[in-house]
Design a protein around this motif. Structure first.
Motif, mmCIF file in Angstrom:
data_model
loop_
_atom_site.group_PDB
_atom_site.id
_atom_site.type_symbol
_atom_site.label_atom_id
_atom_site.label_comp_id
_atom_site.label_asym_id
_atom_site.label_seq_id
_atom_site.Cartn_x
_atom_site.Cartn_y
_atom_site.Cartn_z
ATOM 1 N N LYS A 67 0.878 -1.422 -0.040
ATOM 2 C CA LYS A 67 -0.209 -0.223 0.126
ATOM 3 C C LYS A 67 0.758 1.242 -0.144
ATOM 4 C CE LYS A 67 -4.029 -2.187 1.942
ATOM 5 N NZ LYS A 67 -4.545 -2.562 3.173
ATOM 6 N N LEU A 107 -1.154 -3.034 -8.975
ATOM 7 C CA LEU A 107 -1.168 -3.862 -7.700
ATOM 8 C C LEU A 107 -2.407 -4.942 -7.763
ATOM 9 C CD1 LEU A 107 -0.915 -4.461 -4.653
ATOM 10 C CD2 LEU A 107 -2.245 -2.428 -4.098
ATOM 11 N N MET A 109 -4.884 -6.582 -5.224
ATOM 12 C CA MET A 109 -5.079 -6.531 -3.911
ATOM 13 C C MET A 109 -5.502 -7.766 -3.186
ATOM 14 S SD MET A 109 -6.806 -2.812 -2.608
ATOM 15 C CE MET A 109 -8.211 -2.688 -3.790
ATOM 16 N N ARG A 112 -8.730 -9.962 -3.709
ATOM 17 C CA ARG A 112 -9.298 -9.935 -4.967
ATOM 18 C C ARG A 112 -9.944 -8.630 -5.262
ATOM 19 N NH1 ARG A 112 -10.154 -15.479 -3.818
ATOM 20 N NH2 ARG A 112 -12.375 -15.298 -3.133
ATOM 21 N N HIS A 113 -10.857 -8.182 -4.584
ATOM 22 C CA HIS A 113 -11.537 -6.717 -4.908
ATOM 23 C C HIS A 113 -11.808 -6.667 -6.537
ATOM 24 C CE1 HIS A 113 -11.132 -4.259 -1.012
ATOM 25 N NE2 HIS A 113 -10.069 -5.441 -1.075
ATOM 26 N N VAL A 114 -12.671 -7.689 -6.992
ATOM 27 C CA VAL A 114 -13.188 -7.196 -8.375
ATOM 28 C C VAL A 114 -14.416 -6.426 -8.129
ATOM 29 C CG1 VAL A 114 -12.388 -9.564 -9.390
ATOM 30 C CG2 VAL A 114 -14.694 -9.364 -8.317
#
Lengths: 281, 290
Positions: A67, A107, A109, A112-114
């Motif tokens: 981050k 990046l 994350m 997954r953060h789709v």
């Protein structure tokens, strides 16, 4: 026993990176909410074209490191208070995330953060946001690496399986045409077979496309098996580094991170000793 | 039968305008999570700006609309930049109070400048009636339906096909992930407010064209709430369906029951919807994989 066996630990000041690393972090210190010190003088280097693994237990500061590199800290009240981050010779310590992405640092994350309500295709288009001219071309490349994504092109990403979502997250990051791909625990919550598949793809991306990779993993064994070089973090700093193959053979790494102690079962008394041995970390 | 068709046409016209006003509200809520109570005031500002450009400056109406659109963009983006950005991290109720305050401020400023007397704008949409199936129908309402449909179609296409439209939906889904794609969340927020203000302006102009320029334009904007509650706060398709239902409901009530009941019917609907289906007809369903 082997407590004094002197691992290649270089506390605080790891070996100076070979000149001209693609990414170079020096003495980074990160504080959250102005009080919580998470990174305490972390230094590492990622040479161009290599696959570098960053390992460590929960809370060691691995995700925070990523981050900090991508400028996402300020969305979480975090702040780089000391140290520098250089990309290809330029300082990017305080740069904006969108500038960092434009420089070719992508990046993936953790978790997954789709974009769940967008289709697979739309997710990928978002990945190419910073380079609209090359979207079609890169879509073809990504679908070549992840044939399953091309089958599910029009499906909402939220309804993909975990493995497919991870593939989508990696493919989406590739849409920006990164020179450095950073992956935060791509094996999280996936079945062993899928993990093997994803790691294979990561290796191919590194070898065939020449993408430099910085890989964060809990699954130390697998990460070491595909990495060129590895760093091990503990408490916000690097405590061990070396060639991945060497580290995989290091008795301490074997014991603490690969779960392969030389003797089989241990009693509780041994565990206390175990902790003492780990104190050098 | 003739009454029914006439009521239906004016209901659809009101509904289309309502949908246009509500779509901006939904865009702001979806992209930025802010409930904008100033949407009606934005409509009134738009109507007065077009009036000023036509009546005071003597401009042709396309130019007047362009002028009002520019003001609307400045107003929308300015609101985001100077009023809501400093409020990031404040509680939802504070943010709501700020937009209510802004609404009062804008409406009072308009009254201060233009007075409280309704102004008659030279209608720029041709008036008259056309006969369709032997039923005389007001031309301006039909054109209003067409214009609103055109703008709503453009907004829909923007979200579906354009790079920034898709990015805006991505920001609505997961801000941090959108950041890692290099999408500037600030720019997306500004864009959302700009689009919302322009669609509100257009809705305001269409209302003013039918019922004159006055504070009532902002009052009409209050009907946005039943519309978005019915359609689902964050659904663009929902605002269109919700707008048409509320528009028709008002006209049928006025035509068949009368007695001013049409004024309250939308709010009765609002309470009813909140009781049985609080996320609206098309509100976003959280995807849960099992």
């Amino acid at each position: 026993m082997s407590a004094g066996a002197g691992p290649q630990a270089s506390l605080g000041s790891p070996a100076a990176p070979a000149g001209g690393a693609l990414l170079e972090i020096n003495n980074l210190e990160v504080i959250y909410d102005e009080v919580i010190l998470v990174l305490r003088g972390l230094s590492l280097a990622v040479p161009e074209g290599q696959l570098v693994a960053l390992l460590g237990s929960n809370g060691a500061g691995k995700s925070t490191t990523l981050k900090a590199i991508t400028g996402l800290l300020r969305t979480e009240h975090g702040e780089v208070t000391e140290g520098t981050i250089h990309h290809a010779g330029d300082e990017i310590t305080q740069a904006d995330t969108s500038d960092i992405v434009r420089r070719g640092l992508s990046l993936v994350m953790e978790g997954r953060h789709v974009f769940e309500h967008l289709t697979v295709r739309e997710n990928l288009i978002c990945g190419g946001y910073t380079s609209p001219g090359t979207v079609e071309e890169r879509l073809a490349t990504v679908e070549e690496y992840f044939p399953r994504l091309s089958e599910r092109r029009a499906q909402q990403a939220g309804y993909l399986s975990g493995g497919e979502q991870q593939m989508l997250a990696i493919g989406r990051a590739l849409m920006a045409g990164p020179s450095l791909l950073m992956l935060d625990e791509p094996s999280l919550g996936l079945a062993p077979l899928l993990v093997a598949e994803i790691f294979q793809i990561i290796q191919r991306l590194n070898r065939d496309l020449g993408t430099t990779v910085l890989l964060i993993e809990q699954n130390a064994k697998r990460a070491l098996s595909i990495a060129d070089h590895a760093y091990i973090m503990e408490n916000g700093r690097i405590v061990l580094e070396g060639e991945a193959a060497e580290l995989a053979d290091n008795p301490d790494v074997k014991e603490f991170y690969l779960g392969m102690g030389e003797s089989g079962r241990r009693s509780y008394r041994d565990v206390k000793h175990y902790k003492r041995r780990k104190r050098w970390l | 039968m003739q009454t029914f068709i006439q009521l239906t046409v004016s209901g659809l016209a009101n509904g289309a305008i309502l949908a246009l006003a509500a779509v901006g509200f939904a865009i702001i809520f979806k992209a930025t999570g802010v409930i904008n109570f100033a949407q009606g005031a934005f409509m009134a500002v738009g109507a007065y700006m077009v009036y000023t450009a036509i009546a005071d400056f003597g401009w042709a109406w396309p130019l007047a609309i362009a002028f009002a659109a520019l003001i609307a963009i400045l107003l929308g983006m300015g609101t985001e930049r100077f009023i809501l950005r400093p409020m990031v991290g404040e509680s939802a109720i504070s943010v709501i109070m700020v937009t209510i305050g802004l609404a009062f401020f804008l409406e009072a400023s308009l009254q201060f400048q233009f007075g409280t007397r309704p102004l008659r704008m030279a209608p720029f949409i041709p008036e008259g009636t056309v006969l369709i199936l032997d039923v005389p129908l007001p031309l301006n309402r039909l054109i209003a339906i067409g214009l609103a449909a055109l703008v709503l179609g453009a907004v829909g296409a923007f979200f579906r096909y354009s790079r920034n439209g898709i990015a805006m939906r991505a920001v609505a889904d997961d801000q941090q992930a959108a950041l890692t794609m290099g999408i500037s969340v600030r720019r997306i927020f500004a864009m959302a407010w700009g689009i919302a203000a322009v669609t509100a302006m257009l809705a305001g102009v269409l209302v003013a064209n039918i019922q004159g320029v006055s504070g009532n334009v902002a009052l009409f904007g209050l009907l946005v709430f039943p519309v978005v509650i019915l359609g689902g706060l964050d659904s663009i398709g929902g605002t269109i369906v919700g707008g048409l239902i509320v528009g028709l409901l008002i006209q049928y009530t006025a035509g068949y029951l009368g007695g001013g009941l049409q004024q309250v019917v939308p709010y009765i609907l609002l309470v009813f919807i909140l009781m049985v289906r609080p996320y609206g007809l098309f509100g976003e369903v959280r995807i849960e994989r099992v």
